[in-house]
Design an enzyme around this catalytic site. Structure first.
Site, PDB file in Angstrom:
ATOM      1  N   TYR A  95       0.830  -1.206   0.000  1.00 60.18           N
ATOM      2  CA  TYR A  95       0.000   0.000   0.000  1.00 60.18           C
ATOM      3  C   TYR A  95       0.863   1.255   0.000  1.00 60.18           C
ATOM      4  O   TYR A  95       2.031   1.243   0.393  1.00 60.18           O
ATOM      5  CB  TYR A  95      -0.982   0.014   1.179  1.00 60.18           C
ATOM      6  N   CYS A  96       0.251   2.356  -0.455  1.00 61.85           N
ATOM      7  CA  CYS A  96       0.870   3.677  -0.385  1.00 61.85           C
ATOM      8  C   CYS A  96      -0.153   4.634   0.222  1.00 61.85           C
ATOM      9  O   CYS A  96      -0.953   4.220   1.067  1.00 61.85           O
ATOM     10  CB  CYS A  96       1.373   4.139  -1.759  1.00 61.85           C
ATOM     11  N   TRP A  97      -0.135   5.888  -0.185  1.00 56.87           N
ATOM     12  CA  TRP A  97      -1.006   6.873   0.457  1.00 56.87           C
ATOM     13  C   TRP A  97      -2.476   6.665   0.084  1.00 56.87           C
ATOM     14  O   TRP A  97      -3.333   6.538   0.948  1.00 56.87           O
ATOM     15  CB  TRP A  97      -0.556   8.283   0.076  1.00 56.87           C
TER      16      TRP A  97
END
Length: 351
Positions: A95-97
């Site tokens: 995941y990222c932002w």
């Protein structure tokens, strides 16, 4: 090959079986991350700032090109690390932002390379949204609060810790905030962000979902840089209060041990610098002299007697309920005394 995505609720349901990878920068990760996630950043803090500046000043294409240049050198190392993590897990999620290019590109790359990776739909923003919604749900429960109070150094935190270890429904607000609440409260600690605090609070409330009441320490509305949710403040204001009386010199010794000014001189001096605007002569000069002479016991004695204790006495007048007073000379006495009061308050109702 279509990229597989997972929703946040499904992720949390199987989190103990996951290799959960956060590809945001170290600063983003430090501020707030999903518990259990491992940080394997695509960009360093400086690299992220560079790409962001390019995006704003020259547009997305230039930013993408620079991003590819930066990440391409890291792919062999990232591949080896993620492959090793995936071998120990049933499922690998990246995941990222907000579920954008960073997590998508790496998850696709790893999947093409034969390591099946999922992307968290919505990124960490989906987790933040869940935490916020769940805190609202908890705020509607209106459980009663028991508030442990006392002057600075009264061993309240130690009493709460032992009560928690014995299974009582303690919410350690200072522990979650990484701060003790005063100007000196960050000395020797790692203050948490608002988002990280609320995440920890949500986790603790989930643990205590079946508890009939909560036990907290008396705090102001703000602990360091963290602002307490309104339902916590309301619960404290209306809750049953237990006031710990602990001998003055014992408080001084407890503060010396906890803050360890000999090992945290720079932090103590910085905190005192921030405090000076609230002080007047000759008291300020006396404190400066004690600090310069490294007479930390005298420094603490003067602060308690002439600053913190009077402020605390003034604060106590704001509460509508009278506190039950508990005089102690040790933490063990405090734990025993609080347990006895809790039994009178809640044991009949629980029985």
């Amino acid at each position: 090959m279509d990229l597989k995505q997972i929703e946040i609720n499904d992720l949390l349901a199987i989190q103990h079986k996951l290799a959960l990878i956060d590809v945001r920068s170290p600063l983003e990760y430090e501020e707030f991350h999903i518990p259990g996630a491992i940080n394997l950043p695509l960009f360093s803090n400086d690299e992220r700032a560079e790409v962001g500046t390019l995006y704003k000043q020259k547009g997305p294409e230039e930013a993408k090109e620079r991003g590819v240049e930066i990440v391409s050198h890291k792919l062999p190392s990232l591949y080896k690390k993620i492959k090793a993590l995936a071998a120990e897990a049933e499922q690998t999620v990246i995941y990222c932002w907000r579920g954008g290019m960073r997590s998508k590109s790496l998850a696709n790359f790893m999947t093409v390379m034969g390591v099946m990776c999922w992307q968290l739909r919505g990124g960490i923003r989906s987790f933040r949204k869940l935490v916020t919604e769940q805190l609202h749900v908890f705020s509607q429960e209106k459980k009663p609060f028991v508030v442990i109070e006392g002057y600075t150094g009264s061993r309240k935190t130690d009493i709460l810790k032992q009560l928690s270890e014995k299974g009582y429904p303690v919410i350690d607000l200072e522990g979650l905030a990484g701060h003790r609440g005063s100007i000196f409260g960050s000395v020797g600690l790692n203050p948490q962000s608002q988002k990280a605090f609320e995440c920890g609070l949500w986790q603790r409330l989930c643990d205590l979902k079946d508890a009939p009441y909560y036990i907290v320490e008396g705090e102001s509305k703000r602990i360091g840089r963290v602002v307490l949710p309104p339902f916590i403040n309301e619960g404290k204001a209306q809750g049953e209060r237990i006031m710990i009386d602990y001998p003055f010199q014992a408080r001084v010794e407890a503060i010396l041990k906890e803050y360890n000014p000999e090992e945290n001189k720079a932090a103590v001096n910085e905190a005192f610098w921030h405090l000076q605007k609230y002080l007047r002569q000759p008291f300020l000069g006396e404190l400066e002299a004690a600090l310069q002479n490294e007479d930390y016991a005298l420094f603490i004695e003067q602060l308690l007697e002439h600053y913190y204790d009077p402020r605390y006495q003034h604060q106590l007048k704001k509460y509508p309920k009278e506190a039950k007073r508990l005089s102690i000379t040790s933490v063990a006495e405090g734990v025993e005394g609080v347990e006895a009061i809790l039994n009178t308050l809640y044991a009949p109702a629980l029985g």
